[in-house]
Design an enzyme around this catalytic site. Structure first.
Site, PDB file in Angstrom:
ATOM      1  CG  PHE A 122      28.841  15.252  53.663  1.00 22.48           C
ATOM      2  CD1 PHE A 122      28.920  13.942  54.085  1.00 22.48           C
ATOM      3  CD2 PHE A 122      29.998  16.009  53.624  1.00 22.48           C
ATOM      4  CE1 PHE A 122      30.134  13.389  54.472  1.00 22.48           C
ATOM      5  CE2 PHE A 122      31.215  15.466  54.014  1.00 22.48           C
ATOM      6  CZ  PHE A 122      31.283  14.150  54.437  1.00 22.48           C
ATOM      7  CE  LYS A 123      31.982   9.980  52.130  1.00 27.47           C
ATOM      8  NZ  LYS A 123      31.024   9.812  53.274  1.00 27.47           N
ATOM      9  CG  ASP A 124      26.043  13.997  46.123  1.00 31.84           C
ATOM     10  OD1 ASP A 124      26.764  13.076  45.674  1.00 31.84           O
ATOM     11  OD2 ASP A 124      24.825  13.849  46.363  1.00 31.84           O
ATOM     12  CG  MET A 127      32.444  12.730  44.097  1.00 27.13           C
ATOM     13  SD  MET A 127      34.033  12.200  44.764  1.00 27.13           S
ATOM     14  CE  MET A 127      33.537  11.033  46.021  1.00 27.13           C
TER      15      MET A 127
END
Ligand SMILES: *Cc1c(COP(=O)(O)O)cnc(C)c1O
Length: 480
Positions: A122-124, A127
Site C-alpha cells: 500500500f505504500k505505493d 509514494m
C-alpha cells in the site's frame, strides 16, 4: 491552507514548503492548521468520481500553492490503471480499471485492495504521488534532491519504484546485506535505473538506520549534498492516503447516510492517521480499528492510555515484519488532536518520549476523547495470522498477506452487526511467501510482472557500516 508544528514553536508554512522537509525545526510534525470540513453536497458529488478525480477534490483542500489544473494533471498521471492495475486478475473487468478495488468476502465484510501498485504494497499509493510531486517542485526551481533511506523491505522498494528515472532525484537506499527476503532483494536490486543506488550494508537494519541518522545530523553535509528523506512522517504521504478512505467508503455503501468501520494494520501510525483525518473531515466512519502484531505498543495505548515506546532490542521479529515497530513515528500527529491541539501538552509528553520514557493519559479528559474519535484496537500473533490466512482462503477463496491478516483478525473481533467493515489490504501475499506456505501448504500467486524476478541481473554495492563509508560513497557518485 497553512501547516503548523505539533510542538507549536515553528513558523507555519505552505504545502510545497513542507513537501521536502522532514521534522519541523522545533522537532514536531506538520499538520494542517485546521481540517477542511466536507459538506453533504460535496460528499454526494464525490461519490461518482474516479480515483484521480477524487484525489484532486480532496488534495485540492490541502494544497493551495500548486495551480489546480496542474495538480489535477499530476494526479491523473499518478493514479492511472497503467500503474496500479496490472498486478492481479480482478473479479470482473470493470474492477480491473479501478485503482483500489473493493473485494467483498461476504455481505458487509470487505477488503479494500491497496496493493496493486508496482511493489505490491500500500505504500505505493502515497509514494508514487510523492515521486511526481518531488519532480514537479524540483522542476520549478531546478534544484536537485538526494534521498537517503534505510529499509528492511517495503519502504525502500516503494521509494525506488516511485523515484526511478525522475529528473533531479537520486535515491541512496541502505539495506542489511543478505537479510531481506529473496523476493524483496530482487525487487530492489534488479532496478537498473542510474539514479537508483542500492547499498547492501554489512550489518543489520539498525546499523543502516544509524548511518542515515548520522548523515542527517551532519547539517553541513546534508545541505551541501541536498540530502532528503521519504520516511513516513512526510505530510504528503499521509495526505495521499486520506483519498482511499473516501473511495473505500463510496465502494462499500449505497448512500452517504450509511456508516462504515475500517480495520487498519498499523506500525508507524501513518495509514490510520489518514483515516482519522478523513473522519475529522466528516466522512461517516463509525470505528477506526487499529491492529498491531506482537509489537503491541499502540494497542496498549488505546486500551490503557499508557504510551510506552520500546527500544529496538525489545522489538520482536514477526511474520508481519512491516509492523515490527515499537515507536510509532506518526503517533504525535494523533495525540496533538487528542489533547485538543495544545502544543504545550505535546511538548511535555514528547519530552518524556524523547528522553526514552513513557506517558500515561489514563483518567484524563484527553483519553476520553478516544471514544469520540472512534478508535478501538487489538493485536494478533503468529498463530492468529496463520489461522486467519487459512480461514480467509477456505471460507472465501481469497489469499491475504500476513499484515492484512492481522487487520482482518482484529477487525472481526470489533465487527458490529449492520455496519460494513472494510479491512485495508496493505500487501500482496507473494511478498511473504514463507508464511503463506506455512499457513496453506502452497505457494502464493504471483502477478505476471513479478515472475522470475529473482533471476534478473542485480545492481548493488556492498558497504561496511558507519557514516564515513556512506558519505564517501555519496560524494564520489555525485562527483561523476
Ligand atoms: C508500512 C506497512 C504497514 C504499516 O503501516 P503504517 O502506516 O506504518 O501504520 C502495514 N503493512 C504493510 C504491508 C506495510 O508495508
Amino acid at each position: 491552507m497553512r501547516y503548523i508544528s505539533t510542538r507549536g514553536h515553528a513558523p507555519s508554512r505552505r504545502f510545497t514548503d513542507i513537501l521536502l522537509a522532514g521534522l519541523a525545526p522545533d522537532g514536531g510534525l506538520y499538520l494542517p492548521e485546521s481540517y477542511p470540513r466536507i459538506s453533504r453536497a460535496e460528499l454526494d458529488a464525490w461519490r461518482s468520481l474516479s480515483y484521480a478525480e477524487l484525489a484532486a477534490a480532496i488534495l485540492g483542500k490541502f494544497v493551495d500553492d500548486i495551480p489546480a489544473d496542474e495538480l489535477k494533471a499530476l494526479l491523473a498521471r499518478t493514479y492511472t490503471a497503467n500503474v496500479y492495475c496490472h498486478t492481479r486478475p480482478a473479479e470482473d473487468p470493470q474492477q480491473a480499471q479501478q485503482i483500489t478495488p473493493l473485494r467483498t468476502l461476504e455481505p458487509g465484510l470487505h477488503i479494500l485492495e491497496l496493493s496493486n501498485g508496482p511493489t505490491l504494497a500500500f505504500k505505493d499509493m502515497a509514494m508514487q504521488l510523492l515521486g511526481n510531486l518531488f519532480e514537479y517542485v524540483l522542476g520549478k526551481t531546478g534544484a536537485a534532491l538526494n534521498i537517503l533511506g534505510a529499509t528492511s523491505g517495503d519502504t525502500g522498494s516503494s521509494a525506488e519504484y516511485a523515484m526511478r528515472g525522475k529528473h533531479g532525484i537520486r535515491v541512496f537506499m541502505l539495506s542489511p546485506h543478505g537479510k531481506m527476503s529473496r523476493f524483496q532483494t530482487a525487487q530492489m536490486f534488479s532496478l537498473q535505473d542510474p539514479n537508483i543506488y542500492n547499498i547492501a550494508v554489512e550489518g543489520v537494519f539498525d546499523d543502516c538506520q544509524d548511518m542515515v541518522k548520522a548523515v542527517s545530523n551532519d547539517h553541513a553535509f546534508k545541505d551541501q549534498y541536498k540530502i532528503g528523506t521519504v520516511n513516513s512522517i512526510n505530510w504528503a504521504r499521509v495526505a495521499a492516503q486520506i483519498v482511499y478512505y473516501f473511495k473505500g467508503y463510496f465502494s462499500a455503501t449505497q448512500s452517504n447516510d450509511e456508516e462504515v468501520s475500517f480495520s487498519v494494520p498499523s506500525g508507524n501510525f501513518g495509514n490510520i492517521c489518514a483515516g482519522h483525518i478523513a473522519r475529522m473531515m466528516g466522512l461517516p466512519i463509525r470505528k477506526l480499528i487499529l491492529a498491531t502484531n506482537e509489537n503491541d505498543v499502540l494497542d496498549e495505548f488505546f486500551k490503557t492510555g499508557t504510551y510506552r515506546p520500546r527500544g529496538t532490542a525489545q522489538t520482536f521479529h514477526t511474520s508481519s515484519p512491516s509492523m515490527d515497530i515499537s515507536k510509532a513515528s506518526n503517533f504525535e500527529r494523533f495525540v496533538f488532536d487528542l489533547v485538543g491541539r495544545d502544543a504545550a501538552v505535546v511538548r511535555e509528553l514528547w519530552g518524556k518520549v524523547d528522553a526514552g520514557g513513557a506517558f500515561d493519559l489514563a483518567n484524563t479528559a484527553h483519553f476520553e476523547r478516544i471514544r469520540a474519535f472512534g478508535f478501538v484496537s487489538g493485536h494478533s500473533t503468529h498463530a492468529d495470522r496463520l489461522a486467519t490466512i487459512r480461514a480467509a482462503y477456505e471460507k472465501y477463496g481469497v489469499m491475504i498477506d500476513t499484515h492484512t491478516a492481522d487487520g482482518l483478525k482484529v477487525g472481526l473481533e470489533q465487527r458490529e452487526a449492520g455496519v460494513p467493515l472494510i479491512c485495508l489490504e496493505t500487501a500482496q501475499p507473494c511478498k511473504f511467501a514463507e508464511t503463506i506456505q506455512e499457513a496453506l501448504g502452497r505457494e502464493p500467486e504471483r502477478p505476471a510482472t513479478m515472475q522470475g524476478i529473482e533471476n534478473l541481473p542485480q545492481r548493488f554495492v556492498v558497504m561496511e557500516t558507519g557514516a564515513a563509508a556512506i558519505k564517501d560513497y555519496i560524494q564520489t557518485q555525485l562527483a561523476e
